[in-house]
Design a protein around this motif. Sequence first.
Motif, PDB file in Angstrom:
ATOM      1  N   LYS A 170       0.627  -1.050  -0.094  1.00  0.00           N
ATOM      2  CA  LYS A 170      -0.131  -0.003   0.038  1.00  0.00           C
ATOM      3  C   LYS A 170       1.026   1.314   0.124  1.00  0.00           C
ATOM      4  O   LYS A 170       1.770   1.265   0.724  1.00  0.00           O
ATOM      5  N   PRO A 171       0.388   2.424  -0.559  1.00  0.00           N
ATOM      6  CA  PRO A 171       1.019   3.485  -0.568  1.00  0.00           C
ATOM      7  C   PRO A 171       1.473   4.227   0.954  1.00  0.00           C
ATOM      8  O   PRO A 171       0.489   3.973   1.780  1.00  0.00           O
ATOM      9  N   THR A 172       2.578   4.575   0.867  1.00  0.00           N
ATOM     10  CA  THR A 172       2.859   5.023   2.226  1.00  0.00           C
ATOM     11  C   THR A 172       2.085   6.475   2.620  1.00  0.00           C
ATOM     12  O   THR A 172       1.919   7.367   1.892  1.00  0.00           O
ATOM     13  N   GLU A 174       6.649   7.978  -5.390  1.00  0.00           N
ATOM     14  CA  GLU A 174       6.154   6.820  -5.510  1.00  0.00           C
ATOM     15  C   GLU A 174       6.489   5.765  -4.534  1.00  0.00           C
ATOM     16  O   GLU A 174       5.590   5.084  -3.806  1.00  0.00           O
ATOM     17  N   SER A 175       7.532   5.781  -4.030  1.00  0.00           N
ATOM     18  CA  SER A 175       8.170   4.762  -3.013  1.00  0.00           C
ATOM     19  C   SER A 175       7.744   5.157  -1.790  1.00  0.00           C
ATOM     20  O   SER A 175       7.914   4.485  -0.721  1.00  0.00           O
ATOM     21  N   GLY A 176       7.297   6.375  -1.615  1.00  0.00           N
ATOM     22  CA  GLY A 176       6.755   7.036  -0.157  1.00  0.00           C
ATOM     23  C   GLY A 176       7.811   7.689   0.745  1.00  0.00           C
ATOM     24  O   GLY A 176       7.675   8.345   1.537  1.00  0.00           O
TER      25      GLY A 176
END
Length: 209
Positions: free
Chosen positions: A56-58, A89-91
């Motif tokens: 899930k996205p951070t 995108e990686s958070g």
Amino acid sequence: LSFPSHAPSQCALCCSGSLHQTPTMPQSAASAAVKRSRFYPAEDVRTPLNRNFTRKPTKLRSTITPGTVLIVLAGRFRGKRVVFLKQLESGLLLVTGPFAVNGVPLRRLNQVYAIATQLKVDVSGVNLPASVDDTYFKKAKKSKGKKSEEDFMAQGAAAAAGPIVSEEKKTLQKAVDAAIVGALAADEKAYLKSLFSLSKNDKPHDMKF
């Protein structure tokens, strides 16, 4: 006497075992039901892990918005104050010093290692291209293989000289710095230049950043 011929009853077939069907076990369950040995194998056997989750996205903290000044708590620039630009995108957080003020270039930062302050600067003039993402910060992979003496000496000289920054990154950094520094007041510049530190009698839980 002649008896009428008829098919055997279902009860008779069941008793004889003709209709008895043994339930088959799925292949995955059958492999799992194999009894394990009491001894460790002589060689390492890789067992795949069951990953039954979706990434899930951070979630970004509510106190961190574009333009918020953050205090870096770990890494090469710990104690420095940086300006938050956007979430990747990686958070991870995309931040900058800016470089012209305190020497912090465009870099990624985990929000776990950042303290959000109440100061917020204007970053509406910053235009980041779509190429500034997580792949923008990846390092080029070094080729593996036997190296000659000349290659070894050249590698040592390159390490002593420091990392090589491309002209594209330099141009982008200057554009971002110009957009942020132009909107900073004199006291805000001094605040970004200052280094955060704690003394013996300081109480961080009572501070307001």
